[in-house]
Scaffold this motif. Structure first.
Motif, PDB file in Angstrom:
ATOM      1  N   LEU A  29       0.858  -1.193   0.000  1.00  0.00           N
ATOM      2  CA  LEU A  29       0.000   0.000   0.000  1.00  0.00           C
ATOM      3  C   LEU A  29       0.886   1.233   0.000  1.00  0.00           C
ATOM      4  N   GLY A  32       1.228   8.453   1.587  1.00  0.00           N
ATOM      5  CA  GLY A  32       2.035   9.630   1.238  1.00  0.00           C
ATOM      6  C   GLY A  32       3.369   9.256   0.607  1.00  0.00           C
ATOM      7  N   GLY A  33       3.825   8.058   0.895  1.00  0.00           N
ATOM      8  CA  GLY A  33       5.095   7.587   0.329  1.00  0.00           C
ATOM      9  C   GLY A  33       6.336   8.130   1.031  1.00  0.00           C
ATOM     10  N   THR A  34       6.167   8.891   2.112  1.00  0.00           N
ATOM     11  CA  THR A  34       7.337   9.532   2.741  1.00  0.00           C
ATOM     12  C   THR A  34       8.280   8.506   3.368  1.00  0.00           C
ATOM     13  N   HIS A  77      -0.977  14.640   8.015  1.00  0.00           N
ATOM     14  CA  HIS A  77      -0.645  15.365   9.249  1.00  0.00           C
ATOM     15  C   HIS A  77      -1.056  16.830   9.121  1.00  0.00           C
ATOM     16  N   THR A 110       0.711  10.633   5.935  1.00  0.00           N
ATOM     17  CA  THR A 110      -0.618  10.393   6.506  1.00  0.00           C
ATOM     18  C   THR A 110      -0.514   9.799   7.916  1.00  0.00           C
ATOM     19  N   ASP A 123       5.468  10.145  16.872  1.00  0.00           N
ATOM     20  CA  ASP A 123       4.659  10.741  17.940  1.00  0.00           C
ATOM     21  C   ASP A 123       3.235  10.181  18.080  1.00  0.00           C
TER      22      ASP A 123
HETATM   23  C1  FAD Z   1      12.446  13.665   7.565  1.00  0.00           C
HETATM   24  C2  FAD Z   1      11.352  13.002   8.335  1.00  0.00           C
HETATM   25  C3  FAD Z   1      11.067  13.426   9.629  1.00  0.00           C
HETATM   26  C4  FAD Z   1      10.046  12.824  10.356  1.00  0.00           C
HETATM   27  N1  FAD Z   1       9.760  13.256  11.627  1.00  0.00           N
HETATM   28  C5  FAD Z   1       8.728  12.710  12.309  1.00  0.00           C
HETATM   29  C6  FAD Z   1       8.361  13.191  13.594  1.00  0.00           C
HETATM   30  O1  FAD Z   1       8.936  14.125  14.133  1.00  0.00           O
HETATM   31  N2  FAD Z   1       7.317  12.575  14.229  1.00  0.00           N
HETATM   32  C7  FAD Z   1       6.609  11.550  13.666  1.00  0.00           C
HETATM   33  O2  FAD Z   1       5.666  11.043  14.256  1.00  0.00           O
HETATM   34  N3  FAD Z   1       6.930  11.093  12.426  1.00  0.00           N
HETATM   35  C8  FAD Z   1       7.955  11.651  11.748  1.00  0.00           C
HETATM   36  N4  FAD Z   1       8.257  11.201  10.496  1.00  0.00           N
HETATM   37  C9  FAD Z   1       7.455  10.099   9.949  1.00  0.00           C
HETATM   38  C10 FAD Z   1       6.264  10.614   9.112  1.00  0.00           C
HETATM   39  O3  FAD Z   1       5.256  11.005   9.983  1.00  0.00           O
HETATM   40  C11 FAD Z   1       5.837   9.478   8.257  1.00  0.00           C
HETATM   41  O4  FAD Z   1       6.828   9.428   7.272  1.00  0.00           O
HETATM   42  C12 FAD Z   1       4.484   9.591   7.582  1.00  0.00           C
HETATM   43  O5  FAD Z   1       3.434   9.813   8.460  1.00  0.00           O
HETATM   44  C13 FAD Z   1       4.199   8.265   6.892  1.00  0.00           C
HETATM   45  O6  FAD Z   1       2.984   8.387   6.192  1.00  0.00           O
HETATM   46  P1  FAD Z   1       2.912   8.096   4.631  1.00  0.00           P
HETATM   47  O7  FAD Z   1       1.507   8.314   4.250  1.00  0.00           O
HETATM   48  O8  FAD Z   1       3.936   8.862   3.883  1.00  0.00           O
HETATM   49  O9  FAD Z   1       3.276   6.538   4.616  1.00  0.00           O
HETATM   50  P2  FAD Z   1       3.827   5.655   3.394  1.00  0.00           P
HETATM   51  O10 FAD Z   1       5.280   5.919   3.217  1.00  0.00           O
HETATM   52  O11 FAD Z   1       2.951   5.795   2.205  1.00  0.00           O
HETATM   53  O12 FAD Z   1       3.600   4.219   4.011  1.00  0.00           O
HETATM   54  C14 FAD Z   1       4.354   3.777   5.125  1.00  0.00           C
HETATM   55  C15 FAD Z   1       4.045   2.283   5.350  1.00  0.00           C
HETATM   56  O13 FAD Z   1       2.729   2.113   5.848  1.00  0.00           O
HETATM   57  C16 FAD Z   1       1.952   1.287   4.967  1.00  0.00           C
HETATM   58  N5  FAD Z   1       0.633   1.900   4.938  1.00  0.00           N
HETATM   59  C17 FAD Z   1       0.354   3.199   4.655  1.00  0.00           C
HETATM   60  N6  FAD Z   1      -0.954   3.426   4.820  1.00  0.00           N
HETATM   61  C18 FAD Z   1      -1.512   2.247   5.201  1.00  0.00           C
HETATM   62  C19 FAD Z   1      -2.835   1.851   5.535  1.00  0.00           C
HETATM   63  N7  FAD Z   1      -3.866   2.719   5.505  1.00  0.00           N
HETATM   64  N8  FAD Z   1      -3.060   0.568   5.897  1.00  0.00           N
HETATM   65  C20 FAD Z   1      -2.027  -0.321   5.944  1.00  0.00           C
HETATM   66  N9  FAD Z   1      -0.752  -0.004   5.641  1.00  0.00           N
HETATM   67  C21 FAD Z   1      -0.500   1.262   5.276  1.00  0.00           C
HETATM   68  C22 FAD Z   1       2.673   1.312   3.639  1.00  0.00           C
HETATM   69  O14 FAD Z   1       2.431   0.132   2.902  1.00  0.00           O
HETATM   70  C23 FAD Z   1       4.119   1.435   4.091  1.00  0.00           C
HETATM   71  O15 FAD Z   1       4.621   0.172   4.459  1.00  0.00           O
HETATM   72  C24 FAD Z   1       9.282  11.770   9.756  1.00  0.00           C
HETATM   73  C25 FAD Z   1       9.563  11.362   8.447  1.00  0.00           C
HETATM   74  C26 FAD Z   1      10.577  11.958   7.738  1.00  0.00           C
HETATM   75  C27 FAD Z   1      10.830  11.497   6.315  1.00  0.00           C
END
Ligand code: FAD
Length: 289
Positions: A29, A32-34, A77, A110, A123
């Protein structure tokens, strides 16, 4: 370098689950891909299919129903930080979201992705536990609900089946005279220690205290023994027991030594942040009718 992949865009939760079941280990899945794209770019993981879930309408909805805030898993977020609904009913959650990462990550990252990736230095997984929040997990034809604290199995490991999606997060509205405070500390990109406290109190008595600690060990966790020590006491007695509570929380936190600091240092900080968060939550609870 990022290897080629096929982007799937299912319109519903059921179809996303079916794609996961069909492709197995070769699919993931993508919200956001971050996190995901970072590990793929570094060649740590490769997938032939990425399943974009941001176009599924249910996953981007947010509303309060029957005293519970329902947050679609693909809500970012940034949306949470800026939502008047969240700011009004869950000011601590809005404040914590405003301090996740940087604005570029918050804009696309997300809440669901944050929880599912289970990176220990995060967090929301700590904060949501003192709200007694739950997550909704769905697959084609069935669904289940799990307390947030039971979602986390180990660092980078959650209790989600291969064809399941985390579809929403449920956060109960706080009862009167209750407030939540969150304190974190860190000097790297991500937090090194996070402590969340929820207090229900009148001036004479602390009715309940809830405590969760995260970032220091593999998973964020509730500290029920410390909660029991402080709950039900008068404020003077609770303050008198605080040194013991700080030590208990530090020991129970399962802190590990890593780039963020030694286990001893983190255990000490857990205690310091616990005292600060407790005082803030108590003072706020008294003015929260
Ligand atoms: C530079 C940096 C600093 C950061 N600092 C913080 C911080 O201070 N505090 C903090 O809390 N976080 C921090 N983060 C983490 C950030 O919050 C997460 O990267 C972000 O929330 C992940 O969400 P995404 O949608 O991009 O996930 P994705 O990268 O799209 O997915 C992450 C994983 O979750 C799975 N996934 C995603 N959605 C679902 C779903 N609905 N059901 C099942 N599986 C799923 C995906 O398959 C993947 O394995 C940081 C990240 C970076 C890159």
């Amino acid at each position: 370098m990022l290897q080629p992949f096929r982007l799937e865009e299912p319109p519903s939760i059921g179809e996303a689950s079916q794609l996961l079941a069909r492709y197995g280990d070769s699919a993931k899945l993508y919200a956001g891909g971050t996190e995901l794209l970072l590990v793929m770019k570094e060649g740590l993981l490769q997938y032939e299919h990425l399943i974009n879930i941001k176009l599924i309408p249910e996953l981007t909805r947010m509303a309060i129903q029957d005293g519970v805030l329902h947050i679609g898993a693909a809500i970012t977020h940034r949306t949470l930080e800026q939502s008047p609904l969240v700011q009004r009913h869950f000011p601590t959650l809005a404040g914590v979201e405003a301090n996740v990462a940087n604005v570029r990550v918050r804009e696309v990252g997300t809440l669901g992705g944050n929880l599912c990736f289970a990176e220990p230095h995060a967090d929301p997984g700590t904060l949501l536990q003192v709200y007694d929040a739950t997550v909704q997990l769905e697959r084609h034809g069935s669904s289940r609900q799990l307390p947030v604290e039971e979602l986390f199995v180990d660092s980078f490991e959650v209790d989600i089946e291969e064809d399941e999606l985390l579809t929403s997060i449920q956060v109960p509205v706080l009862v009167p005279n209750t407030a939540v405070a969150y304190r974190k500390f860190g000097f790297l990109e991500r937090p090194s220690v996070g402590v969340a406290v929820a207090v229900t109190a009148t001036p004479e008595q602390l009715h309940t205290v809830k405590l969760a600690v995260g970032c220091v060990g593999p998973i964020p966790r509730r500290m029920r023994e410390v909660e029991d020590l402080l709950s039900g006491k008068g404020i003077d007695d609770a303050r008198g027991a605080m040194e013991t509570a700080m030590q208990m929380a530090g020991q129970a936190a399962d802190a590990v030594t890593d780039l963020h600091g030694s286990a001893e240092y983190k255990a000490y900080l857990v205690g310091v942040l616990l005292r600060q968060a407790f005082e803030e939550a108590y003072e706020t609870a008294l003015v929260t009718a």
